[in-house]
Design an enzyme around this catalytic site. Structure first.
Site, PDB file in Angstrom:
ATOM      1  N   GLU A   1       9.865  35.652  54.440  1.00 14.93           N
ATOM      2  CA  GLU A   1      11.271  34.570  54.277  1.00 14.93           C
ATOM      3  C   GLU A   1      11.689  34.662  55.774  1.00 14.93           C
ATOM      4  OE1 GLU A   1      12.788  38.869  53.558  1.00 14.93           O
ATOM      5  OE2 GLU A   1      10.739  37.728  53.140  1.00 14.93           O
TER       6      GLU A   1
ATOM      7  N   HIS B   1       8.532  40.586  56.502  1.00 13.91           N
ATOM      8  CA  HIS B   1       9.258  39.484  55.513  1.00 13.91           C
ATOM      9  C   HIS B   1       8.786  38.038  55.710  1.00 13.91           C
ATOM     10  CE1 HIS B   1      12.486  42.177  54.638  1.00 13.91           C
ATOM     11  NE2 HIS B   1      12.203  42.946  55.728  1.00 13.91           N
TER      12      HIS B   1
ATOM     13  N   CYS C   1       8.290  44.203  52.064  1.00  8.93           N
ATOM     14  CA  CYS C   1       8.951  45.197  52.507  1.00  8.93           C
ATOM     15  C   CYS C   1       9.036  46.381  51.854  1.00  8.93           C
ATOM     16  CB  CYS C   1      10.278  44.665  53.103  1.00  8.93           C
ATOM     17  SG  CYS C   1      10.769  45.952  54.684  1.00  8.93           S
TER      18      CYS C   1
END
Length: 201
Positions: A185, A183, A79
């Site tokens: 994650e 993202h 990001c």
């Protein structure tokens, strides 16, 4: 061991949890000397570009990042961590970046029907044979939250693109440097596959 850089602006817990879930040990640090000794480095980020650069410089992390990349250490920007790799950003004026990737970061200019920030799930179309996207189907969906996007000068850096009113660069990859605007994650099993691919490098 995955070393995650803490410069006061990263989504550290989610990144750590993602790698931990895959069985990787994670060191979160704001110390340049620990970054310089790392086997793999992750630069996450959420927030303003200028503040991020200032924080990195105050901690000497900007120089450490450039040094580990030059040494060939696998490096992943996420990001804002991806945007910081570019030469400059036009967020709140002109701000210099790390200049690892020649290019600029600009705000979305979109048709009225599209909201900024771009927030939610969107597809990534792969642009090259990618180690980061190994085993991941083309046009897989990932989670995005951002108002600015990167424009690299050299097309050979582009690993993925995404459509959101315009076509923008959503992943970068060259040699030991990898970066995603999305993202991983926060992107479910497909996102974890991105983290695993990085962890296995």
């Amino acid at each position: 061991m995955i070393t995650v850089i803490d410069y006061g602006m990263g989504n550290l817990a989610s990144v750590k949890n993602g790698f931990n879930k895959l069985g990787y040990k994670v060191l979160i640090t704001d110390k340049a000397d620990e970054v310089l000794k790392a086997e793999k480095v992750v630069l996450p980020g959420v927030g303003a570009f200028a503040d991020a650069v200032s924080n990195l410089q105050k901690l000497g992390l900007d120089k450490a990042i450039k040094e580990v990349i030059a040494k060939g250490v696998p490096f992943l920007g996420i990001c804002l961590g991806m945007q910081l790799l570019l030469s400059a950003s036009y967020e709140d004026g002109l701000n210099e970046g790390l200049n690892i990737v020649k290019g600029k970061v600009i705000k979305f200019t979109l048709p009225p029907s599209y909201k900024v920030p771009h927030m939610g799930w969107n597809a990534v179309k792969k642009s090259q044979q990618s180690r980061l996207f190994k085993g991941i189907a083309d046009n897989s969906y990932f989670y995005f939250v951002h108002s600015y996007h990167a424009i690299p000068e050299d097309e050979s850096w582009v690993a993925g693109r995404t459509e959101y009113g315009i076509t923008f660069v959503s992943a970068l990859e060259k040699d030991n440097v990898f970066a995603t605007q999305f993202h991983p994650e926060k992107s479910g099993e497909t996102g974890l596959k991105i983290l695993r691919n990085f962890g296995e490098m």
